[in-house]
Scaffold this motif. Sequence first.
Motif, PDB file in Angstrom:
ATOM      1  N   TYR A 251      -0.348   8.894  -5.269  1.00 49.62           N
ATOM      2  CA  TYR A 251      -1.170   9.881  -4.414  1.00 49.62           C
ATOM      3  C   TYR A 251      -0.530  11.312  -4.791  1.00 49.62           C
ATOM      4  O   TYR A 251       0.520  11.551  -4.848  1.00 49.62           O
TER       5      TYR A 251
ATOM      6  N   CYS B 199      -8.253   0.331   4.827  1.00 53.19           N
ATOM      7  CA  CYS B 199      -8.464   1.791   4.695  1.00 53.19           C
ATOM      8  C   CYS B 199      -7.417   2.592   5.214  1.00 53.19           C
ATOM      9  O   CYS B 199      -6.911   2.414   6.144  1.00 53.19           O
TER      10      CYS B 199
ATOM     11  N   VAL C 261       0.699  -1.189   0.062  1.00 52.95           N
ATOM     12  CA  VAL C 261      -0.108  -0.093  -0.258  1.00 52.95           C
ATOM     13  C   VAL C 261       1.042   1.336  -0.030  1.00 52.95           C
ATOM     14  O   VAL C 261       0.500   2.271  -0.828  1.00 52.95           O
TER      15      VAL C 261
ATOM     16  N   GLN D  89       2.188   2.026  -3.485  1.00 51.55           N
ATOM     17  CA  GLN D  89       1.028   2.406  -4.521  1.00 51.55           C
ATOM     18  C   GLN D  89       0.759   4.045  -3.748  1.00 51.55           C
ATOM     19  O   GLN D  89       0.742   4.945  -4.839  1.00 51.55           O
ATOM     20  N   ILE D  90       0.819   4.539  -2.713  1.00 57.55           N
ATOM     21  CA  ILE D  90       0.654   5.836  -2.239  1.00 57.55           C
ATOM     22  C   ILE D  90       1.797   6.697  -2.820  1.00 57.55           C
ATOM     23  O   ILE D  90       1.706   7.580  -3.407  1.00 57.55           O
TER      24      ILE D  90
ATOM     25  N   ASN E 232      -9.365   9.825   2.730  1.00 59.21           N
ATOM     26  CA  ASN E 232      -9.372   8.399   3.094  1.00 59.21           C
ATOM     27  C   ASN E 232      -9.461   7.508   1.686  1.00 59.21           C
ATOM     28  O   ASN E 232     -10.105   7.857   1.009  1.00 59.21           O
ATOM     29  N   LEU E 233      -8.595   6.544   1.632  1.00 65.12           N
ATOM     30  CA  LEU E 233      -8.196   5.798   0.395  1.00 65.12           C
ATOM     31  C   LEU E 233      -8.485   4.201   0.902  1.00 65.12           C
ATOM     32  O   LEU E 233      -8.131   3.738   2.013  1.00 65.12           O
TER      33      LEU E 233
ATOM     34  N   SER F  27      -5.762   0.350  -5.789  1.00 66.84           N
ATOM     35  CA  SER F  27      -6.782   1.746  -5.058  1.00 66.84           C
ATOM     36  C   SER F  27      -8.245   1.351  -5.678  1.00 66.84           C
ATOM     37  O   SER F  27      -8.195   1.630  -6.813  1.00 66.84           O
TER      38      SER F  27
ATOM     39  N   CYS G 224     -12.926   4.749   7.774  1.00 64.68           N
ATOM     40  CA  CYS G 224     -11.543   4.268   8.377  1.00 64.68           C
ATOM     41  C   CYS G 224     -11.587   4.347   9.732  1.00 64.68           C
ATOM     42  O   CYS G 224     -10.903   5.316  10.310  1.00 64.68           O
TER      43      CYS G 224
ATOM     44  N   LEU H 119     -11.948   6.538  -3.184  1.00 62.52           N
ATOM     45  CA  LEU H 119     -11.442   7.652  -2.383  1.00 62.52           C
ATOM     46  C   LEU H 119     -12.363   8.388  -1.552  1.00 62.52           C
ATOM     47  O   LEU H 119     -13.417   8.911  -2.230  1.00 62.52           O
TER      48      LEU H 119
ATOM     49  N   PHE I 216      -7.861   0.233  -0.328  1.00 64.39           N
ATOM     50  CA  PHE I 216      -7.071  -0.670  -1.256  1.00 64.39           C
ATOM     51  C   PHE I 216      -7.374  -1.997  -0.734  1.00 64.39           C
ATOM     52  O   PHE I 216      -7.605  -2.314   0.083  1.00 64.39           O
TER      53      PHE I 216
END
Length: 96
Positions: A17, A48, A9, A12-13, A64-65, A76, A84, A79, A67
């Motif tokens: 992001y 989350c 994660v 990915q961010i 808040n994302l 992802s 969370c 959004l 995955f």
Amino acid sequence: MPRNYRSLVAEQIRAFYRYRHVLRDAKITPPYQRYGGLLRGGTMPAVCVALYRANAFGIVVRDNLVFAYRDGEMLSILLGTESCSDLSDFTELKRS
């Protein structure tokens, strides 16, 4: 969810992001089962992430994302639509 889900994660961010350069704090939930709809085959393992960043006015806001892990990769999927809860420090992202 693989054992290294937190690192996946974080990757990915870091890669996608938009506001990663103004990130102030990050927190993540433990994995949970999330309903993904009929087209996604019912439930899926998900996490989350709450990301705290400074906006254009210098005020700290929260994104808040969500995955999900599917077919061997972290995706992802949402959004801002999850609350969370049950958050803990996301140290894997803070170290970058």
